[in-house]
Motif scaffolding. Structure first.
Motif, PDB file in Angstrom:
ATOM      1  N   ASP A   1      32.180 -36.976  12.054  1.00 24.06           N
ATOM      2  CA  ASP A   1      32.082 -35.650  11.463  1.00 24.06           C
ATOM      3  C   ASP A   1      31.823 -35.780   9.975  1.00 24.06           C
ATOM      4  N   GLN A   2      30.834 -35.037   9.514  1.00 33.43           N
ATOM      5  CA  GLN A   2      30.403 -35.213   8.131  1.00 33.43           C
ATOM      6  C   GLN A   2      30.961 -34.111   7.237  1.00 33.43           C
ATOM      7  N   TYR A   3      31.293 -34.527   6.062  1.00 34.94           N
ATOM      8  CA  TYR A   3      31.765 -33.585   5.065  1.00 34.94           C
ATOM      9  C   TYR A   3      30.568 -32.842   4.476  1.00 34.94           C
ATOM     10  N   LYS A   4      30.673 -31.536   4.348  1.00 37.31           N
ATOM     11  CA  LYS A   4      29.590 -30.729   3.807  1.00 37.31           C
ATOM     12  C   LYS A   4      29.825 -30.487   2.327  1.00 37.31           C
ATOM     13  N   PRO A   5      29.016 -31.076   1.449  1.00 37.57           N
ATOM     14  CA  PRO A   5      29.208 -30.916   0.001  1.00 37.57           C
ATOM     15  C   PRO A   5      28.991 -29.470  -0.437  1.00 37.57           C
ATOM     16  N   ASP A   6      29.495 -29.132  -1.617  1.00 39.42           N
ATOM     17  CA  ASP A   6      29.360 -27.778  -2.146  1.00 39.42           C
ATOM     18  C   ASP A   6      27.906 -27.402  -2.381  1.00 39.42           C
ATOM     19  N   TRP A   7      27.092 -28.424  -2.752  1.00 37.32           N
ATOM     20  CA  TRP A   7      25.707 -28.098  -3.089  1.00 37.32           C
ATOM     21  C   TRP A   7      24.845 -27.902  -1.847  1.00 37.32           C
ATOM     22  N   TRP A   8      25.386 -28.208  -0.657  1.00 38.80           N
ATOM     23  CA  TRP A   8      24.575 -28.141   0.557  1.00 38.80           C
ATOM     24  C   TRP A   8      24.448 -26.692   1.024  1.00 38.80           C
ATOM     25  N   SER A   9      23.221 -26.247   1.245  1.00 32.55           N
ATOM     26  CA  SER A   9      22.968 -24.875   1.678  1.00 32.55           C
ATOM     27  C   SER A   9      22.052 -24.902   2.885  1.00 32.55           C
TER      28      SER A   9
ATOM     29  N   LYS B   1      17.109 -15.816   3.373  1.00 26.52           N
ATOM     30  CA  LYS B   1      15.807 -15.754   2.727  1.00 26.52           C
ATOM     31  C   LYS B   1      15.963 -15.624   1.217  1.00 26.52           C
ATOM     32  N   GLY B   2      14.992 -16.214   0.520  1.00 28.15           N
ATOM     33  CA  GLY B   2      15.003 -16.156  -0.924  1.00 28.15           C
ATOM     34  C   GLY B   2      15.910 -17.183  -1.567  1.00 28.15           C
ATOM     35  N   THR B   3      16.359 -18.173  -0.792  1.00 25.84           N
ATOM     36  CA  THR B   3      17.231 -19.217  -1.332  1.00 25.84           C
ATOM     37  C   THR B   3      16.631 -20.581  -1.051  1.00 25.84           C
ATOM     38  N   TRP B   4      17.109 -21.559  -1.791  1.00 23.36           N
ATOM     39  CA  TRP B   4      16.696 -22.938  -1.582  1.00 23.36           C
ATOM     40  C   TRP B   4      17.642 -23.610  -0.591  1.00 23.36           C
ATOM     41  N   GLN B   5      17.082 -24.334   0.364  1.00 25.42           N
ATOM     42  CA  GLN B   5      17.856 -25.050   1.362  1.00 25.42           C
ATOM     43  C   GLN B   5      17.695 -26.557   1.142  1.00 25.42           C
ATOM     44  N   ASP B   6      18.694 -27.308   1.563  1.00 27.34           N
ATOM     45  CA  ASP B   6      18.664 -28.758   1.415  1.00 27.34           C
ATOM     46  C   ASP B   6      18.679 -29.415   2.784  1.00 27.34           C
ATOM     47  N   THR B   7      17.915 -30.492   2.908  1.00 26.73           N
ATOM     48  CA  THR B   7      17.875 -31.210   4.171  1.00 26.73           C
ATOM     49  C   THR B   7      17.419 -32.637   3.927  1.00 26.73           C
ATOM     50  N   TYR B   8      17.670 -33.511   4.883  1.00 29.39           N
ATOM     51  CA  TYR B   8      17.145 -34.873   4.856  1.00 29.39           C
ATOM     52  C   TYR B   8      15.955 -34.953   5.812  1.00 29.39           C
ATOM     53  N   VAL B   9      14.902 -35.610   5.367  1.00 33.50           N
ATOM     54  CA  VAL B   9      13.694 -35.776   6.171  1.00 33.50           C
ATOM     55  C   VAL B   9      13.391 -37.266   6.302  1.00 33.50           C
ATOM     56  N   ALA B  10      13.168 -37.725   7.520  1.00 30.78           N
ATOM     57  CA  ALA B  10      12.801 -39.118   7.781  1.00 30.78           C
ATOM     58  C   ALA B  10      11.309 -39.210   8.060  1.00 30.78           C
ATOM     59  N   ARG B  11      10.678 -40.240   7.502  1.00 27.49           N
ATOM     60  CA  ARG B  11       9.250 -40.481   7.721  1.00 27.49           C
ATOM     61  C   ARG B  11       9.049 -41.945   8.088  1.00 27.49           C
TER      62      ARG B  11
ATOM     63  N   PHE C   1      12.118 -23.863   0.244  1.00 23.83           N
ATOM     64  CA  PHE C   1      12.406 -22.462  -0.038  1.00 23.83           C
ATOM     65  C   PHE C   1      12.249 -21.648   1.239  1.00 23.83           C
ATOM     66  N   VAL C   2      13.231 -20.798   1.517  1.00 20.32           N
ATOM     67  CA  VAL C   2      13.188 -19.927   2.686  1.00 20.32           C
ATOM     68  C   VAL C   2      12.692 -18.558   2.245  1.00 20.32           C
ATOM     69  N   GLY C   3      11.567 -18.144   2.796  1.00 20.23           N
ATOM     70  CA  GLY C   3      11.010 -16.853   2.448  1.00 20.23           C
ATOM     71  C   GLY C   3       9.566 -16.967   2.020  1.00 20.23           C
ATOM     72  N   ALA C   4       9.090 -15.937   1.363  1.00 26.98           N
ATOM     73  CA  ALA C   4       7.698 -15.913   0.924  1.00 26.98           C
ATOM     74  C   ALA C   4       7.455 -17.010  -0.106  1.00 26.98           C
ATOM     75  N   ALA C   5       6.215 -17.492  -0.134  1.00 27.51           N
ATOM     76  CA  ALA C   5       5.862 -18.552  -1.063  1.00 27.51           C
ATOM     77  C   ALA C   5       6.004 -18.086  -2.506  1.00 27.51           C
ATOM     78  N   ILE C   6       6.467 -18.987  -3.353  1.00 25.64           N
ATOM     79  CA  ILE C   6       6.596 -18.682  -4.773  1.00 25.64           C
ATOM     80  C   ILE C   6       5.215 -18.709  -5.419  1.00 25.64           C
ATOM     81  N   THR C   7       4.920 -17.689  -6.221  1.00 26.05           N
ATOM     82  CA  THR C   7       3.627 -17.644  -6.894  1.00 26.05           C
ATOM     83  C   THR C   7       3.517 -18.788  -7.893  1.00 26.05           C
ATOM     84  N   PRO C   8       2.532 -19.681  -7.695  1.00 28.93           N
ATOM     85  CA  PRO C   8       2.429 -20.827  -8.613  1.00 28.93           C
ATOM     86  C   PRO C   8       1.957 -20.397  -9.994  1.00 28.93           C
ATOM     87  N   SER C   9       2.366 -21.137 -10.977  1.00 32.26           N
ATOM     88  CA  SER C   9       1.918 -20.852 -12.345  1.00 32.26           C
ATOM     89  C   SER C   9       0.470 -21.277 -12.516  1.00 32.26           C
TER      90      SER C   9
END
Length: 299
Positions: free
Chosen positions: A22-30, A35-45, A64-72
């Motif tokens: 069982d893994q401990y879930k850190p405070d920064w993990w979302s 929608k409209g928030t940043w999510q964290d995950t691990y990706v293997a390649r 990012f979950v939600g509509a794409a952020i308008t690039p600068s």
């Protein structure tokens, strides 16, 4: 083990059971999916090369979950205020591509083409290189990954990754014929070939030789303009596809377990590894060949 067995083992990798506790879930993990928030995950390649080498990378990423952020608005090429940082990023990308291309062709030797004089003209040096490839291609099949390096005194020369035993006499005669003779009749170029044992990596150290050669891409070159290449490769060098998985783990232990699980079916002898807990990155690279029955994952 047959090729069918090998493909079956690779296809059967299951990352869902990678975390053993069982893994401990850190405070920064979302991961609530709001929608409209940043999510964290691990990706293997994973990339698997023709000779059995494989590279596995597990990275902690944010999306990012939600509509794409308008690039600068992007600035014109070469006018960015982050020119130096962009150059560093480009150098790292080039090093990665050189490493991958070397593994794809199974490079185990390095040919160095040098000049007797202090060659400073990059354009002229590249004309010599193209002539060398054209003439050699007429008499022998020539698959390569080449990097042009600039020494501290400014002199240019080429490092060329190749596979298998080379006809040293042929390479030297072509290169010296292209450069011609000096005013006193001396040869104006030289060719050196480094065999696998001279790298100190052993007969199966091709995955380490690839990293060794790739380091030359990261060096700064005052003679290289913005749009000029850092490396060159022969036609037909096609990199294997990347297999990727989003992992359920939330800590580095789970990421490391998943990375080693992806190596199932491959040899662990001579394993290259790199792990950075702060960045959330795990990197593993295996030598050519398949897994021996006596080997097992250390985790």
């Amino acid at each position: 083990m047959t090729e069918l067995d090998y493909e079956r083992d690779i296809a059967a990798i299951d990352f869902s059971g990678a975390p053993a506790v069982d893994q401990y879930k850190p405070d920064w993990w979302s991961d609530d999916g709001v929608k409209g928030t940043w999510q964290d995950t691990y990706v293997a390649r994973q990339r698997v090369f023709p000779d059995g080498q494989t590279e596995v990378t597990v990275c902690k990423e944010r999306f990012f979950v939600g509509a794409a952020i308008t690039p600068s608005t992007r600035t014109k090429r070469g006018e960015s205020e982050k020119r130096e940082a962009n150059e560093d990023d480009a150098g790292r990308r080039a090093k990665k591509q050189v490493r991958l291309c070397c593994k794809q062709i199974g490079a185990d030797r390095m040919v160095t083409l040098t000049y007797r004089e202090n060659m400073l003209d990059r354009e002229l040096a590249l004309r010599h290189w193209k002539a060398f490839c054209r003439r050699l291609g007429k008499v022998a099949e020539f698959h390569y990954v080449a990097v042009i390096e600039q020494q501290e005194r400014g002199a240019l020369h080429f490092h060329v990754a190749v596979r298998g035993r080379q006809n040293y006499v042929l390479l030297r005669s072509i290169w010296q014929r292209i450069l011609g003779l000096g005013p006193d009749g001396q040869q104006m170029g030289q060719v050196n070939v480094r065999d696998p044992h001279r790298f100190g990596f052993g007969n199966k150290g091709a995955h380490k030789i690839a990293s060794y050669i790739a380091k030359y891409c990261g060096k700064e070159m005052q003679c290289r303009d913005l749009n000029e290449k850092r490396y060159f490769r022969s036609k037909g060098v096609v990199l294997p596809e990347v297999r990727s998985w989003r992992l359920p783990c939330t800590d580095m232990l789970g990421a490391v377990n998943a990375a080693f699980a992806a190596l199932h079916g491959h040899s662990l002898n001579g394993l290259q590894s790199w792990c950075n807990n702060a960045l959330g990155v795990v990197y593993l690279a295996t030598e050519p060949g398949l897994l021996l029955s006596s080997e097992s994952c250390p985790f």
